[in-house]
Motif scaffolding. Structure first.
Motif, mmCIF file in Angstrom:
data_model
loop_
_atom_site.group_PDB
_atom_site.id
_atom_site.type_symbol
_atom_site.label_atom_id
_atom_site.label_comp_id
_atom_site.label_asym_id
_atom_site.label_seq_id
_atom_site.Cartn_x
_atom_site.Cartn_y
_atom_site.Cartn_z
ATOM 1 N N VAL A 1 0.716 -1.268 0.082
ATOM 2 C CA VAL A 1 0.043 -0.092 0.068
ATOM 3 C C VAL A 1 0.828 1.294 0.221
ATOM 4 O O VAL A 1 0.608 2.062 -0.768
ATOM 5 N N ILE A 2 2.136 1.260 0.770
ATOM 6 C CA ILE A 2 2.899 2.568 0.629
ATOM 7 C C ILE A 2 3.526 2.635 -0.761
ATOM 8 O O ILE A 2 3.630 3.914 -1.164
ATOM 9 N N GLY A 3 4.024 1.343 -1.362
ATOM 10 C CA GLY A 3 4.428 1.633 -2.570
ATOM 11 C C GLY A 3 3.363 2.057 -3.618
ATOM 12 O O GLY A 3 3.651 2.898 -4.571
ATOM 13 N N LEU A 4 2.246 1.713 -3.330
ATOM 14 C CA LEU A 4 1.052 2.283 -4.245
ATOM 15 C C LEU A 4 1.033 3.881 -4.101
ATOM 16 O O LEU A 4 1.088 4.645 -4.967
ATOM 17 N N VAL A 5 1.039 4.309 -2.847
ATOM 18 C CA VAL A 5 0.815 5.706 -2.499
ATOM 19 C C VAL A 5 1.947 6.471 -3.072
ATOM 20 O O VAL A 5 1.737 7.525 -3.646
ATOM 21 N N LEU A 6 3.246 5.991 -2.933
ATOM 22 C CA LEU A 6 4.351 6.836 -3.209
ATOM 23 C C LEU A 6 4.556 6.635 -4.802
ATOM 24 O O LEU A 6 5.083 7.618 -5.414
ATOM 25 N N THR A 7 3.953 5.671 -5.634
ATOM 26 C CA THR A 7 3.812 5.815 -7.037
ATOM 27 C C THR A 7 2.792 6.757 -7.481
ATOM 28 O O THR A 7 3.179 7.474 -8.696
ATOM 29 N N LEU A 8 1.888 7.057 -6.712
ATOM 30 C CA LEU A 8 0.508 7.800 -7.502
ATOM 31 C C LEU A 8 0.952 9.353 -6.778
ATOM 32 O O LEU A 8 0.564 10.151 -7.356
ATOM 33 N N LEU A 9 1.863 9.469 -5.928
ATOM 34 C CA LEU A 9 2.158 10.746 -5.490
ATOM 35 C C LEU A 9 2.600 11.656 -6.352
ATOM 36 O O LEU A 9 2.064 12.764 -6.620
ATOM 37 N N PRO A 10 3.587 11.449 -7.424
ATOM 38 C CA PRO A 10 3.885 12.227 -8.319
ATOM 39 C C PRO A 10 2.979 12.547 -9.187
ATOM 40 O O PRO A 10 3.206 13.586 -9.734
ATOM 41 N N ALA A 11 2.042 11.643 -9.676
ATOM 42 C CA ALA A 11 1.094 11.800 -10.621
ATOM 43 C C ALA A 11 0.181 12.994 -10.135
ATOM 44 O O ALA A 11 -0.408 13.830 -10.683
ATOM 45 N N VAL A 12 -0.285 12.963 -8.930
ATOM 46 C CA VAL A 12 -1.128 14.018 -8.252
ATOM 47 C C VAL A 12 -0.363 15.039 -8.199
ATOM 48 O O VAL A 12 -1.062 16.355 -8.616
ATOM 49 N N LEU A 13 0.618 15.235 -7.748
ATOM 50 C CA LEU A 13 1.502 16.383 -7.945
ATOM 51 C C LEU A 13 1.842 17.071 -9.275
ATOM 52 O O LEU A 13 1.643 18.378 -9.249
ATOM 53 N N TRP A 14 1.897 16.357 -10.037
ATOM 54 C CA TRP A 14 2.142 16.548 -11.781
ATOM 55 C C TRP A 14 0.721 17.416 -12.124
ATOM 56 O O TRP A 14 0.767 18.501 -12.682
ATOM 57 N N ALA A 15 -0.219 16.977 -11.828
ATOM 58 C CA ALA A 15 -1.593 17.263 -12.091
ATOM 59 C C ALA A 15 -1.786 18.798 -11.303
ATOM 60 O O ALA A 15 -2.403 19.695 -12.023
ATOM 61 N N ALA A 16 -1.533 18.771 -10.179
ATOM 62 C CA ALA A 16 -1.773 19.904 -9.443
ATOM 63 C C ALA A 16 -0.857 21.140 -9.920
ATOM 64 O O ALA A 16 -1.085 22.395 -9.933
ATOM 65 N N LEU A 17 0.445 20.769 -10.100
ATOM 66 C CA LEU A 17 1.470 21.953 -10.783
ATOM 67 C C LEU A 17 1.095 22.206 -12.064
ATOM 68 O O LEU A 17 1.235 23.378 -12.660
ATOM 69 N N ARG A 18 0.278 21.545 -12.934
ATOM 70 C CA ARG A 18 0.006 21.852 -14.288
ATOM 71 C C ARG A 18 -1.241 22.341 -14.469
ATOM 72 O O ARG A 18 -1.653 22.369 -15.505
ATOM 73 N N GLN A 19 -1.946 22.701 -13.167
ATOM 74 C CA GLN A 19 -3.073 23.381 -13.146
ATOM 75 C C GLN A 19 -4.242 22.535 -13.728
ATOM 76 O O GLN A 19 -5.277 23.101 -14.147
ATOM 77 N N TYR A 20 -4.209 21.346 -13.452
ATOM 78 C CA TYR A 20 -5.407 20.185 -13.648
ATOM 79 C C TYR A 20 -5.700 19.637 -12.434
ATOM 80 O O TYR A 20 -5.577 18.578 -12.321
ATOM 81 N N PRO A 21 -6.043 20.250 -11.436
ATOM 82 C CA PRO A 21 -6.247 19.976 -9.954
ATOM 83 C C PRO A 21 -7.436 19.074 -9.947
ATOM 84 O O PRO A 21 -7.568 17.732 -9.548
ATOM 85 N N ALA A 22 -8.543 19.194 -10.794
ATOM 86 C CA ALA A 22 -9.890 18.348 -10.737
ATOM 87 C C ALA A 22 -9.420 16.766 -11.618
ATOM 88 O O ALA A 22 -9.825 15.913 -11.117
ATOM 89 N N ALA A 23 -8.762 17.407 -12.631
ATOM 90 C CA ALA A 23 -8.190 15.834 -13.431
ATOM 91 C C ALA A 23 -7.299 15.017 -12.463
ATOM 92 O O ALA A 23 -7.459 13.615 -12.421
ATOM 93 N N GLY A 24 -6.459 15.606 -11.666
ATOM 94 C CA GLY A 24 -5.650 14.832 -10.716
ATOM 95 C C GLY A 24 -6.634 13.992 -9.606
ATOM 96 O O GLY A 24 -6.531 12.893 -9.371
ATOM 97 N N VAL A 25 -7.477 14.751 -9.014
ATOM 98 C CA VAL A 25 -8.205 14.227 -7.900
ATOM 99 C C VAL A 25 -9.273 13.031 -8.777
ATOM 100 O O VAL A 25 -9.294 11.964 -8.156
ATOM 101 N N LEU A 26 -9.902 13.587 -9.504
ATOM 102 C CA LEU A 26 -10.949 12.630 -10.130
ATOM 103 C C LEU A 26 -10.290 11.453 -11.111
ATOM 104 O O LEU A 26 -10.669 10.403 -10.877
ATOM 105 N N GLY A 27 -9.303 11.755 -11.574
ATOM 106 C CA GLY A 27 -8.569 10.762 -12.441
ATOM 107 C C GLY A 27 -8.011 9.484 -11.547
ATOM 108 O O GLY A 27 -8.342 8.137 -11.806
#
Length: 122
Positions: A49-75
């Motif tokens: 579970v920790i590995g899954l979270v650490l794998t998804l963390l950069p993806a959510v940060l990428w979406a937030a920094l690219r100004q796609y916050p809803a896409a990151g959360v919903l996707g």
């Protein structure tokens, strides 16, 4: 800055990435472990579970920094919920409760992470 609606391509990409990450970290482990005292644990270990979270963390940060916050959360949340549904649907009807917990937990955690990221950025 006003929140943007989810960009469909980004949301789909993140959903596919989240589902693939679920499969890589959790999808292969279907066996419960019997402990020496007779109790049962699993099927997932904490490191998975920790590995899954650490794998998804950069993806959510990428979406937030690219100004796609809803896409990151919903996707990411949609991808995790879909992967959980497919993975757990072979059992009894109680799997729906687990899928709901995955959906709510991932929605809450990705929304908080996205909000904090955008607040720190601005």
């Amino acid at each position: 800055m006003t929140p943007r609606l989810p960009h469909p391509a980004a949301a789909l990409l993140l959903a596919l990435f989240a589902a693939a990450a679920w499969t890589a970290w959790l999808g292969w482990d279907q066996r419960y472990d019997e402990l020496p005292d007779g109790s049962v644990s699993g099927p997932y270990q904490a490191w998975q579970v920790i590995g899954l979270v650490l794998t998804l963390l950069p993806a959510v940060l990428w979406a937030a920094l690219r100004q796609y916050p809803a896409a990151g959360v919903l996707g990411v949340s949609g991808g995790l919920a879909t992967a959980a549904w497919v993975d757990w649907s072979g059992g009894d009807g109680l799997f729906v409760i687990g899928v709901g917990m995955v959906a709510i937990g991932s929605l809450a955690s990705t929304a908080v992470l996205t909000g904090v990221t955008q607040a720190v950025r601005s």
